[in-house]
Structures are given as structure tokens and as C-alpha cells.
Motif scaffolding. Structure first.
Motif, short mmCIF file in Angstrom:
data_model
loop_
_atom_site.label_atom_id
_atom_site.label_comp_id
_atom_site.label_asym_id
_atom_site.label_seq_id
_atom_site.Cartn_x
_atom_site.Cartn_y
_atom_site.Cartn_z
N GLY A 173 0.81 -1.22 0.00
CA GLY A 173 0.00 0.00 0.00
C GLY A 173 0.84 1.26 0.00
N ILE A 174 1.88 1.29 0.82
CA ILE A 174 2.76 2.46 0.87
C ILE A 174 3.42 2.68 -0.50
N PHE A 175 3.87 1.59 -1.10
CA PHE A 175 4.50 1.66 -2.43
C PHE A 175 3.52 2.23 -3.46
N MET A 176 2.27 1.75 -3.43
CA MET A 176 1.26 2.21 -4.38
C MET A 176 0.90 3.68 -4.15
N VAL A 177 0.82 4.08 -2.88
CA VAL A 177 0.49 5.48 -2.56
C VAL A 177 1.61 6.41 -2.98
N LEU A 178 2.86 6.02 -2.70
CA LEU A 178 4.01 6.86 -3.08
C LEU A 178 4.10 7.04 -4.60
N ARG A 179 3.74 5.99 -5.32
CA ARG A 179 3.78 6.05 -6.79
C ARG A 179 2.46 6.57 -7.37
N GLN A 180 1.48 6.76 -6.48
CA GLN A 180 0.12 7.16 -6.89
C GLN A 180 -0.36 6.26 -8.04
N THR A 181 -0.26 4.96 -7.77
CA THR A 181 -0.61 3.94 -8.77
C THR A 181 -2.05 4.10 -9.23
N SER A 182 -2.22 4.02 -10.53
CA SER A 182 -3.56 4.11 -11.10
C SER A 182 -4.23 2.74 -11.06
N THR A 183 -5.48 2.69 -10.60
CA THR A 183 -6.25 1.45 -10.54
C THR A 183 -7.61 1.70 -11.19
N PRO A 184 -8.39 0.65 -11.45
CA PRO A 184 -9.74 0.85 -12.01
C PRO A 184 -10.64 1.70 -11.12
N LEU A 185 -10.26 1.87 -9.83
CA LEU A 185 -11.06 2.66 -8.89
C LEU A 185 -10.53 4.08 -8.72
N GLY A 186 -9.43 4.41 -9.42
CA GLY A 186 -8.84 5.74 -9.28
C GLY A 186 -7.35 5.65 -9.03
N HIS A 187 -6.81 6.64 -8.33
CA HIS A 187 -5.40 6.65 -7.99
C HIS A 187 -5.22 6.37 -6.50
N ALA A 188 -4.19 5.57 -6.19
CA ALA A 188 -3.88 5.30 -4.78
C ALA A 188 -3.35 6.57 -4.13
N SER A 189 -4.03 7.05 -3.10
CA SER A 189 -3.64 8.30 -2.45
C SER A 189 -4.31 8.40 -1.08
N LEU A 190 -3.63 9.05 -0.14
CA LEU A 190 -4.20 9.26 1.20
C LEU A 190 -5.44 10.15 1.14
N THR A 191 -5.55 10.94 0.07
CA THR A 191 -6.73 11.81 -0.06
C THR A 191 -8.02 11.00 -0.26
N ASN A 192 -7.86 9.71 -0.64
CA ASN A 192 -9.06 8.86 -0.75
C ASN A 192 -9.76 8.70 0.59
N ILE A 193 -8.99 8.83 1.68
CA ILE A 193 -9.57 8.67 3.02
C ILE A 193 -10.39 9.90 3.39
N SER A 194 -9.86 11.08 3.09
CA SER A 194 -10.53 12.32 3.51
C SER A 194 -11.57 12.81 2.50
N HIS A 195 -11.51 12.30 1.27
CA HIS A 195 -12.44 12.77 0.23
C HIS A 195 -13.88 12.45 0.60
N ASN A 196 -14.73 13.47 0.57
CA ASN A 196 -16.15 13.32 0.94
C ASN A 196 -16.33 12.75 2.35
N TYR A 197 -15.40 13.09 3.26
CA TYR A 197 -15.47 12.53 4.62
C TYR A 197 -16.71 13.00 5.36
N GLN A 198 -17.34 12.06 6.02
CA GLN A 198 -18.45 12.35 6.93
C GLN A 198 -18.28 11.46 8.15
N LEU A 199 -18.60 12.00 9.33
CA LEU A 199 -18.46 11.20 10.55
C LEU A 199 -19.43 10.02 10.53
N PHE A 200 -20.66 10.29 10.08
CA PHE A 200 -21.68 9.23 10.00
C PHE A 200 -22.20 9.15 8.56
N PRO A 201 -21.41 8.57 7.63
CA PRO A 201 -21.82 8.56 6.22
C PRO A 201 -23.10 7.78 5.97
N HIS A 202 -23.38 6.79 6.81
CA HIS A 202 -24.61 6.00 6.65
C HIS A 202 -25.48 6.08 7.90
#
Length: 466
Positions: A173-202
């Protein structure tokens, strides 16, 4: 090594578990199958807020382990933490907890044995499950019967496999994030965690209901304490094993979850798929499903191995505390020549042999699921009683002022007990957990009442004979 190389306890067991064994057992007890398979469900329910759930529960389990560790540090001759409940809360509380915990362990053995057969079907779909279950049960019961150090060695390798899998995930995971590896779901990045963040999303309910799910993922973390009675250097070992509990949770759970959500956007995580398999597949490992299946197979075998070990020691404890001349004392309060409670281990294994019957009908399987749920819920009450015993220890003459003390005791002790009760109460608001919670209360009232009444009769008989 010959058994003469190890220190012998008064009851005939041997201190043959090294620091290497105990530390790996502690790590193995921290990492359950739930992380590899169940983390997808908790992430899908709560999103990145799952990190808060793991941190909160990790803190309270750490505090519980510090309480247990403090008692073992003061007297490392005990085989189980339940014996402290007998010592500080009385025989009735000890008997209730001992039997409850042992029965729960038997059902854990059954559940893990069933899981083992399920994972083996990945490679051999037509092979009869009952044969797989019988082979694993005989082998692991045999390992436990030979000597404690053989059990410790098996657990060492089981735990190592789980650690390698998690470290491989984190490094990948660290290797993919550092390289910002492209996947069918997007790019590996820590911003995926904070993007559209909600405390209670459901919704707040899904967030709250994730606490019991994670609680049961941590269940069994106390197992390492049961090895202290057979560890070579118990006081140093218990301090190291307990103090690193929180660190292990942060690394193996929180670290793994951060990596998973950095690679797979949390909105794309589904409860039906293992996030570990998804990550390795996105990293280009074609055999990801087979690799993770092997890891969860060893994880289930590890849990079964540990449950057999623990159940044997707990039933031995029950037998030693039974009345003189009784069946338990006569047949099960014994240590074999190899330094293990062999008859107690054999009884546990014999009861687990009924597991293949569970697959004969859907009705039997449903009953088994309900009973397993009840026994799991009872563990919450066992943990609360353990913390109450710790409070009594603090007021007793056994208390070591310069011992391995629970931090912030005046606040952390009542807060931990209250938290366990809150978790139990929360079960009544989750539809699938209501039956188990009600069953746990019925068990506590009926069996607890029976134990109290019979203990009073025993005390009266003992008093009149004197």
C-alpha cells in the motif's frame, strides 16, 4: 529440550514458553480472522470513521489488559485470569465465570473448526467437511497434549503467517500510494480517506452498531495472559506483552485500514468482499484470493489451537476448585507427565467432535449460530467481572505499590467497566444481536442463580461440618 530443562510449577506444569512464544501468541491473539474478512463490512458501514472505532476499542482493551496484567504480575502462578475472580469476588462468581468462559471456548472451538473446513473447500470443494474437521481437531489436540512448548511453537508460526500478510499489505500500500498507482477505482492516495469525509456517512446507527462488530473482532485478546502460568520469565513477559497491545492494534488494525482506504476509496468498499483480496488484486497479484484464503485458514487454525489450550487450562482450574471427592476433582484436576492438563484437553476435544453434526441440517446450524452468539455476548460480562476483581485486588493485601500498575486507575477502571456495559446494552438496539443478548441475560440469571444457591449450600455444609 528435555522437560527437566524447564522450571516445574507446584501443580506439575512446566514453564516452557519462551518470550518469543508469548510475544507471538500475544500478536496472534490480537489479529483475528475478522480483520482479513470482516473489515470490509465495518468500513462500508462507517467509512473512515472506522479508525475512531478501532482506536476507542483498542484503548479500552489495552486498559483491560493492564488490569489483568497487574494481577498476574503480583502472582504469576495462576493459570487463568478467571482464578482471580474466584480469589477476589468469591467462589460463586468464580464458578459462574469459569463455566461460562469454558463453555464459550468450546463453542469458539466449534465455530473455528467449521471455518477451517469452509476455507479448505476453496481448494477441495468436494472433499467431505467432517474429514477435514476431524483431521485438524486430532492434529491440534495432539499438539496441545504433547507439551505447552509444542503449542507455543505452533502458535509462533501461525502468528508469523498473519503478520507477514499484514506487513505485505502495508508495504504494498505504501509503495502504491508513493507512486500514486492508477487502478480501475482511481489513484492510490491518502486523499481517498478524507475525500467526501463524513463522521456518519450512513447514519449514527451504523456508526454505533460497528462498535460491537469491532469488539468481537478483538475478543480473545486476553488469551496471552493464560500463557503466563507456563512462561519462563512471567513478570517480564507479561509487561512486554501487555504494554505492546496498543501498539499492535495501531499497527496491524489502524495501519492496515489506512492502507486499504488509501488504495480503495471507502465508498467502493463492499461488505461481501475481503479488502485484503481487493488490494492485492489491484496491486497485480493474480493469486490474491488463494493467498488470503491460506492466511484466514491459518488464522482459524490458530484460533482453534489457542481455544483448545485455553479451554484445557480453564476446565483444569474448575476441577481444582471443585469439592473434594467429586468427579471433577477426581478425573480432571490432574497434570500429565508432559506437564499439561491432558484429561481436560481431551474432554474439550471430545465435545468439539460434535461439530460435524452441525452441518447435517439447517435447523441444527441455526441453533448453533444462536448459542455461539449467546456465548460471545457472555464474554462482555466476563470482562466486566474481571475488572471488578481487579478493583478488589487493589484494596487487598496482595496489591503491589511498585508493581505493574494499571494507568490512571481511578478514572480508567470505572470507565472501562462502564464501557463494557454500554457495549452490552448496545446489542439490544441491533436486530441481529438481540437474541444473543437476551440469551446472555437468561444464562446469567438462571445459571448465576443456580451457582449462588448451590454455593450457599456448600458453604453451610462446610460450616456445619466444622
Amino acid at each position: 529440550m528435555a522437560k527437566s530443562d524447564f522450571k516445574e510449577n507446584q501443580d506439575g506444569t512446566y514453564r516452557s514458553l519462551s518470550n518469543r512464544h508469548v510475544q507471538m501468541i500475544a500478536i496472534g491473539g490480537t489479529i483475528g480472522t475478522g480483520l482479513f474478512l470482516g473489515s470490509g463490512s465495518t468500513i462500508s458501514k462507517t467509512g473512515p470513521s472506522v479508525l475512531i472505532v478501532y482506536l476507542v476499542l483498542g484503548l479500552f482493551f489495552f486498559l483491560m489488559m493492564r488490569g489483568i496484567g497487574e494481577m498476574f504480575y503480583s502472582d504469576p502462578s495462576h493459570h487463568t485470569f478467571v482464578s482471580f475472580i474466584t480469589k477476589y469476588l468469591g467462589n460463586a462468581a468464580g464458578r459462574f465465570t469459569g463455566w461460562t468462559y469454558w463453555i464459550g471456548l468450546v463453542f469458539v472451538c466449534m465455530a473455528e473448526l467449521t471455518a477451517v473446513a469452509t476455507y479448505v473447500k476453496f481448494w477441495f470443494p468436494n472433499f467431505p467437511s467432517w474429514i477435514v474437521e476431524l483431521i485438524f481437531l486430532v492434529v491440534l489436540a495432539g499438539v496441545n497434549l504433547i507439551a505447552a512448548r509444542f503449542f507455543g511453537e505452533a502458535e509462533f508460526w501461525f502468528a508469523l503467517i498473519k503478520i507477514i500478510a499484514i506487513v505485505a499489505l502495508i508495504v504494498t500500500g505504501i509503495f502504491m500510494v508513493l507512486r500514486q498507482t492508477s487502478t480501475p477505482l482511481g489513484h492510490a492516495s491518502l486523499t481517498n480517506i478524507s475525500h467526501n469525509y463524513q463522521l456518519f456517512p450512513h447514519g449514527a446507527f451504523n456508526f454505533i452498531s460497528s462498535f460491537p462488530m469491532v469488539f468481537f473482532a478483538f475478543q480473545g485478546i486476553e488469551f496471552v495472559s493464560i500463557t503466563i502460568g507456563e512462561a519462563k520469565d512471567p513478570r517480564n513477559v507479561i509487561k512486554k506483552a501487555v504494554n505492546e497491545t496498543l501498539l499492535r492494534i495501531l499497527l496491524f488494525y489502524v495501519g492496515a485500514l489506512i492502507v486499504i482506504m488509501a488504495i480503495i476509496p471507502w465508498t467502493s468498499v463492499t461488505p461481501d468482499n475481503s479488502p485484503f483480496v481487493q488490494v492485492f488484486e489491484l496491486a497485480g497479484l493474480p493469486a490474491a484470493a488463494a493467498v488470503i484464503n491460506f492466511v484466514v485458514l491459518t488464522s482459524a487454525a490458530s484460533a482453534l489451537n489457542s481455544a483448545i489450550f485455553s479451554a484445557g487450562r480453564h476446565f483444569y482450574q474448575l476441577a481444582t476448585e471443585a469439592r473434594e471427592g467429586g468427579v471433577l476433582k477426581k478425573h480432571f484436576a490432574k497434570i500429565s507427565k508432559t506437564g499439561v492438563p491432558a484429561t481436560s484437553i481431551l474432554l474439550t476435544a471430545a465435545l468439539v467432535l460434535v461439530t460435524p453434526i452441525m452441518s447435517l441440517s439447517a435447523a441444527t446450524g441455526s441453533v448453533f449460530t444462536i448459542v455461539t452468539g449467546v456465548s460471545s455476548d457472555m464474554y462482555i460480562l466476563v470482562y466486566a467481572l474481571t475488572m471488578l476483581a481487579h478493583r478488589k485486588y487493589r484494596k487487598s493485601s496482595d496489591y503491589l505499590e511498585n508493581g505493574f500498575k494499571m494507568p490512571w486507575y481511578n478514572v480508567s477502571s470505572p470507565l472501562t467497566i462502564a464501557f463494557f456495559l454500554v457495549i452490552f446494552i448496545s446489542l439490544f438496539f441491533i436486530q441481529e444481536d438481540i437474541i444473543g443478548a437476551v440469551g446472555a441475560i437468561i444464562w446469567a440469571v438462571v445459571f448465576g442463580g443456580y451457582v449462588v444457591l448451590t454455593q450457599k449450600k456448600l458453604d453451610q455444609t462446610h460450616a456445619s461440618s466444622n
